[in-house]
Every structure is written in structure tokens, then in C-alpha cells.
Design a protein around this motif. Structure first.
Motif, PDB file in Angstrom:
ATOM      1  N   UNK A  60      44.098  53.210  47.740  1.00 15.03           N
ATOM      2  CA  UNK A  60      44.215  54.145  46.624  1.00 15.03           C
ATOM      3  C   UNK A  60      43.169  55.247  46.780  1.00 15.03           C
ATOM      4  N   UNK A  61      43.602  56.481  46.747  1.00 20.01           N
ATOM      5  CA  UNK A  61      42.691  57.611  46.913  1.00 20.01           C
ATOM      6  C   UNK A  61      42.030  58.002  45.595  1.00 20.01           C
ATOM      7  N   UNK A  62      40.734  58.257  45.615  1.00 17.20           N
ATOM      8  CA  UNK A  62      39.947  58.815  44.520  1.00 17.20           C
ATOM      9  C   UNK A  62      39.780  57.909  43.305  1.00 17.20           C
ATOM     10  N   UNK A  63      40.432  56.777  43.240  1.00 18.81           N
ATOM     11  CA  UNK A  63      40.271  55.917  42.073  1.00 18.81           C
ATOM     12  C   UNK A  63      40.469  54.466  42.483  1.00 18.81           C
ATOM     13  N   UNK A  64      39.885  53.610  41.694  1.00 17.79           N
ATOM     14  CA  UNK A  64      40.027  52.177  41.874  1.00 17.79           C
ATOM     15  C   UNK A  64      41.351  51.778  41.241  1.00 17.79           C
ATOM     16  N   UNK A  65      42.102  50.926  41.877  1.00 20.74           N
ATOM     17  CA  UNK A  65      43.391  50.522  41.324  1.00 20.74           C
ATOM     18  C   UNK A  65      43.649  49.050  41.585  1.00 20.74           C
ATOM     19  N   UNK A  66      44.113  48.367  40.553  1.00 17.60           N
ATOM     20  CA  UNK A  66      44.520  46.970  40.659  1.00 17.60           C
ATOM     21  C   UNK A  66      45.991  46.854  40.303  1.00 17.60           C
ATOM     22  N   UNK A  67      46.651  45.903  40.932  1.00 18.66           N
ATOM     23  CA  UNK A  67      48.045  45.619  40.621  1.00 18.66           C
ATOM     24  C   UNK A  67      48.119  44.256  39.953  1.00 18.66           C
ATOM     25  N   UNK A 130      44.623  39.812  29.970  1.00 16.34           N
ATOM     26  CA  UNK A 130      44.570  40.373  31.316  1.00 16.34           C
ATOM     27  C   UNK A 130      43.937  41.761  31.302  1.00 16.34           C
ATOM     28  N   UNK A 131      44.227  42.552  30.267  1.00 14.64           N
ATOM     29  CA  UNK A 131      43.633  43.886  30.147  1.00 14.64           C
ATOM     30  C   UNK A 131      42.113  43.789  29.988  1.00 14.64           C
ATOM     31  N   UNK A 132      41.653  42.838  29.190  1.00 14.70           N
ATOM     32  CA  UNK A 132      40.211  42.626  29.001  1.00 14.70           C
ATOM     33  C   UNK A 132      39.574  42.187  30.318  1.00 14.70           C
ATOM     34  N   UNK A 133      40.224  41.274  31.015  1.00 15.25           N
ATOM     35  CA  UNK A 133      39.688  40.760  32.284  1.00 15.25           C
ATOM     36  C   UNK A 133      39.529  41.867  33.322  1.00 15.25           C
ATOM     37  N   UNK A 134      40.584  42.650  33.546  1.00 14.48           N
ATOM     38  CA  UNK A 134      40.509  43.675  34.590  1.00 14.48           C
ATOM     39  C   UNK A 134      39.476  44.744  34.228  1.00 14.48           C
ATOM     40  N   UNK A 135      39.346  45.074  32.955  1.00 15.48           N
ATOM     41  CA  UNK A 135      38.338  46.056  32.543  1.00 15.48           C
ATOM     42  C   UNK A 135      36.930  45.508  32.766  1.00 15.48           C
ATOM     43  N   UNK A 136      36.711  44.250  32.444  1.00 18.10           N
ATOM     44  CA  UNK A 136      35.400  43.628  32.677  1.00 18.10           C
ATOM     45  C   UNK A 136      35.080  43.559  34.170  1.00 18.10           C
ATOM     46  N   UNK A 141      31.875  45.631  38.739  1.00 15.39           N
ATOM     47  CA  UNK A 141      31.799  46.248  40.065  1.00 15.39           C
ATOM     48  C   UNK A 141      31.067  47.579  39.995  1.00 15.39           C
ATOM     49  N   UNK A 142      31.396  48.385  38.987  1.00 14.03           N
ATOM     50  CA  UNK A 142      30.745  49.688  38.817  1.00 14.03           C
ATOM     51  C   UNK A 142      29.247  49.529  38.565  1.00 14.03           C
ATOM     52  N   UNK A 143      28.890  48.573  37.732  1.00 13.60           N
ATOM     53  CA  UNK A 143      27.477  48.331  37.429  1.00 13.60           C
ATOM     54  C   UNK A 143      26.718  47.859  38.666  1.00 13.60           C
ATOM     55  N   UNK A 144      27.347  47.000  39.475  1.00 12.96           N
ATOM     56  CA  UNK A 144      26.710  46.524  40.707  1.00 12.96           C
ATOM     57  C   UNK A 144      26.487  47.672  41.689  1.00 12.96           C
ATOM     58  N   UNK A 146      26.091  50.869  40.884  1.00 15.93           N
ATOM     59  CA  UNK A 146      25.035  51.747  40.345  1.00 15.93           C
ATOM     60  C   UNK A 146      23.650  51.129  40.488  1.00 15.93           C
ATOM     61  N   UNK A 147      23.551  49.808  40.416  1.00 16.36           N
ATOM     62  CA  UNK A 147      22.239  49.158  40.542  1.00 16.36           C
ATOM     63  C   UNK A 147      21.719  49.182  41.967  1.00 16.36           C
ATOM     64  N   UNK A 148      22.608  49.376  42.955  1.00 17.65           N
ATOM     65  CA  UNK A 148      22.189  49.450  44.357  1.00 17.65           C
ATOM     66  C   UNK A 148      21.644  50.822  44.726  1.00 17.65           C
ATOM     67  N   UNK A 149      21.893  51.820  43.904  1.00 15.38           N
ATOM     68  CA  UNK A 149      21.443  53.181  44.210  1.00 15.38           C
ATOM     69  C   UNK A 149      19.967  53.343  44.006  1.00 15.38           C
TER      70      UNK A 149
END
Length: 149
Positions: A60-67, A130-136, A141-144, A146-149
């Protein structure tokens, strides 16, 4: 919501009742064991019954995507993260026809992270759990990252 991260057989995320009982869970397939570079996992009900799967779309280009996959393995929807955000992160969960089912926004101007999820349309295959799970998962992932920067 609780999580068991860095588990040798894959991360587990669980929605719990106020009494501490597990109401729903998602278990990640360990990437090395599955020989995959993409994240994948399975959903399970409180009694451990398989309730579909989640698979990251690698190209997926430019964005994170889950199916989202139903019990038989067919793709029934997707979650996309908006890559262009300054003050909040937004997500959109749609069905296969592109109809919006849920929207989620994560605001960063609070002492704690606040995630707001709104149901736009009901779906038998993709429920609110499922919506709550994928958002969490996305936020973890995003927080991890950002913490590596």
C-alpha cells in the motif's frame, strides 16, 4: 484493553470487561514463524472461537492498510490510516464496496491519548470490536515508531 507484547509466539491484544474477563481478542501470527514481512493476526471471541483475521497489505502506497477477512478467508473490508496528519491521526474502515463503516480519530493534545471511534454503518463481518482492535494496533505501531526517533 490489555496486551502481551514481545511474546515468542505472537502479540495478543484483548478487550476486557470491567470485571477483567476477556470479551474479545486478536492474536498476531509471529512473522518469523509465518515467513512473512507483513503483520497478520486472528480474531477470537471470549470463548476462543475463531472470528476472522486481519492482514496487513504490504504494497500500500503512502498509508498503512489492513484487510479484514471473514471466517472463510474472503476479504470483507479494509482499514486505512490517513498519512497526512498534524494534530490528529484519522482512520477509515470500509467494506469491499468502499462504503464507510467506521471512522476513528486519535487526538494528541491531551495528557492521555484519546481515540474516538464512530460507527457510520453497521456490518455483520466487521463489528465494533474489530474496529477498536485495528485502531489500537495502528496506534501502538505508530507510537513505537515515534519512540525510536
Amino acid at each position: 484493553m490489555t496486551g502481551d507484547f514481545w511474546h515468542p509466539f505472537g502479540d495478543t491484544l484483548a478487550l476486557e470487561t470491567p470485571a477483567g474477563d476477556v470479551a474479545y481478542r486478536e492474536h498476531q501470527s509471529r512473522r518469523l514463524l509465518a515467513l512473512s514481512i507483513a503483520r497478520g493476526g486472528v480474531f477470537a471471541t471470549a470463548d476462543g472461537t475463531y472470528d476472522g483475521a486481519l492482514r496487513e497489505k504490504v504494497w500500500a502506497l503512502f498509508f498503512h492498510q489492513y484487510q479484514f477477512l471473514e471466517k472463510s478467508g474472503n476479504i470483507v473490508g479494509q482499514s486505512r490510516r490517513n498519512p497526512f496528519h498534524l494534530f490528529a491521526t484519522s482512520y477509515r474502515i470500509t467494506d469491499n464496496n468502499g462504503k464507510r463503516l467506521y471512522t476513528a480519530t486519535t487526538e494528541r493534545w491531551h495528557l492521555t491519548k484519546q481515540i474516538k471511534i464512530k460507527q457510520v454503518r453497521s456490518s455483520k463481518q466487521i463489528n465494533m470490536k474489530k474496529a477498536v482492535m485495528v485502531t489500537a494496533i495502528e496506534e501502538a505501531i505508530d507510537e513505537a515508531k515515534r519512540s525510536k526517533r
